[in-house]
Scaffold this active site. Structure first.
Site, short mmCIF file in Angstrom:
data_model
loop_
_atom_site.label_atom_id
_atom_site.label_comp_id
_atom_site.label_asym_id
_atom_site.label_seq_id
_atom_site.Cartn_x
_atom_site.Cartn_y
_atom_site.Cartn_z
CB SER A 134 -1.14 -3.25 1.16
OG SER A 134 -0.80 -4.08 1.90
CB ALA A 135 -0.75 -9.00 -0.85
CG ASN A 192 -5.88 3.38 8.42
OD1 ASN A 192 -6.10 5.25 7.68
ND2 ASN A 192 -4.84 4.10 9.15
CB CYS A 235 2.54 4.27 11.86
SG CYS A 235 1.66 3.02 10.02
CD GLN A 268 -7.34 -1.12 6.62
OE1 GLN A 268 -7.96 -2.19 6.70
NE2 GLN A 268 -6.50 -0.40 7.31
N GLY A 303 0.89 -1.75 0.05
CA GLY A 303 -0.19 -0.13 0.14
C GLY A 303 1.21 1.14 0.06
CB THR A 304 3.90 2.50 2.19
OG1 THR A 304 3.13 2.16 3.35
CG2 THR A 304 4.76 3.02 2.00
CB THR A 357 13.42 -9.22 -10.61
OG1 THR A 357 14.93 -8.40 -11.38
CG2 THR A 357 13.16 -10.44 -10.60
#
Ligand code: PLP
Length: 394
Positions: free
Chosen positions: A208-209, A160, A334, A188, A75-76, A246
């Site tokens: 984001s997974a 979030n 965070c 989220q 996500g970031t 990669t």
């Protein structure tokens, strides 16, 4: 904590455990199909096929085209890439020099916007939010104006910390009409809300997974075809020249698997979590005096329940809950431990002293009604204990 009781995990907005099916889908790509997807030989081509499949699965779920999906490290990175990549390209192409966002964004968006303002000379407009954390369309309209100086608008889908959902499709329609790109942080929202990019009319969307039972350190950025974009990470010509490096093949295979599973489960799981969440919210408001629900009452993502508990500090509360076998959060992962009051709570008008008592429960697949009952039994005792032993003037 009662040793026979399994810990109750109620911090799914921070991260989720990986699903067994996801782990199994990834495993061959570490050892058997380990090729570099850019290699020409058969071993590399096998890995490249896995990337193509993952891209197609994700694109289909979003109503997008495969080439519009750029794999990221989460996500970031997706938020950084969208803001920096689109803002710099639009300024280069048409001189658009203003970024519009909200004060309740995740730091991945907000700090990127500040950096673009402070070090790259962009102007920044922060939209007002109401006490529920919702942006008003008329404020977006006023801020965008005729759009000529706007590089991009970024409004998150679900918050979030407080779970509030923005009227994203309406904001999308407005931006689309004026011809200004709209990015949304859907980290989220993924797996909880429908993410059809055409219905939402968004031009960029980051996911984001690890928030939906996939691996950490992998995600994707949807980038609508034709959206001006300047790559942030340069090097080889991976990901259609939009993100060098990669690709994390096992992670990407897991991301696609987790997203497909989350989307398949979404309607029934959202309904189930909604009921559990309401049981939790109703119970806490009834059982504990001096508690305020933060965020929107109805426009709220299915799994987040967040509160301010007067007379206690979140840290003590979280330790007490942890000792009782309950893992909760105080806001964003965070912000926890940093002691700084949350910028989200500040933006919705909660005074810093009160914000010290912020508590967030975020529910997930393993949670059952008995978990909620246990929280409702345990939390009031912890609050009473803290309030009586260390009264804090709030
Ligand atoms: N955006 C939101 C709304 C989030 O909740 C998070 C993670 O907490 C992120 C972005 C960052 O995602 P990641 O942990 O994949 O970098």
């Amino acid at each position: 904590m009662n040793q026979s009781r399994k810990a109750i995990y109620l911090d799914h907005a921070a991260t989720t455990p990986m699903r067994t099916e996801v782990l199994e889908s990834m495993q061959p790509y570490f050892t058997e199909f380990y090729g570099n997807p850019s290699s020409i030989h058969a071993i590399g081509r096998r890995a490249n096929v896995a990337l193509d499949n993952a891209r197609r699965i994700i694109a289909d779920l979003l109503g997008a085209a495969s080439r519009e999906i750029v794999f990221t490290s989460g996500g970031t990175e997706g938020d950084n890439a969208a803001l920096r990549g689109i803002a710099l390209a639009r300024r280069h192409l048409m001189g658009a020099n203003r970024i519009i966002t909200t004060p309740i964004e995740h730091h991945a968006v907000l700090h990127t916007a500040y950096d673009l303002r402070d070090h790259f000379g962009f102007e920044l407009t922060l939209l007002p939010v109401n006490a529920e954390g919702i942006v008003a369309l008329r404020d977006v309209e006023a801020a965008v104006g005729n759009g000529s100086d706007v590089a991009l608008v970024s409004t998150m889908y679900a918050n979030n910390e407080i779970g509030t959902i923005q009227p994203l499709a309406e904001i999308g329609e407005l931006c689309h009409h004026i011809g200004v790109p709209l990015h949304t942080d859907a980290v989220q929202a993924a797996g909880k809300l429908p993410l059809n990019v055409n219905e939402l009319q968004v031009d960029a969307l980051s996911v984001s997974a690890h928030k939906f039972y996939g691996p950490k350190g992998v995600g994707f950025l949807y980038l609508r075809r034709g959206t001006p974009y300047q790559p942030v990470q340069t090097g080889g010509s991976h990901e259609g020249d939009r993100r060098a490096g990669t690709e994390n093949v096992p992670g990407i295979v897991g991301l696609a698997k987790a997203f497909a599973l989350a989307e398949a489960d979404r309607p029934q799981e959202a309904e189930r979590l909604h009921l559990l969440r309401e049981q939790l919210i109703g119970g806490i408001l009834e059982e504990i005096a001096g508690v305020t629900l933060t965020g929107a009452r109805t426009a709220r993502v299915s799994n987040i329940a967040s509160f301010i508990i007067a007379g206690v500090e979140a840290e003590g509360l979280l330790i007490g809950l942890d000792l009782a076998g309950i893992a909760a959060g105080s806001g964003s992962a965070c912000a926890s431990g940093s002691q700084r009051p949350s910028h989200v709570l500040e933006a919705i008008g909660i005074p810093p002293m009160e914000a010290q008592g912020a508590l967030r429960f975020s529910l997930g697949r393993a949670n059952q009604p008995e978990d909620i009952s246990y929280v409702l039994e345990t939390l009031p005792k912890i609050v009473t204990q803290i309030r009586s032993s260390a009264p804090v003037a709030l």
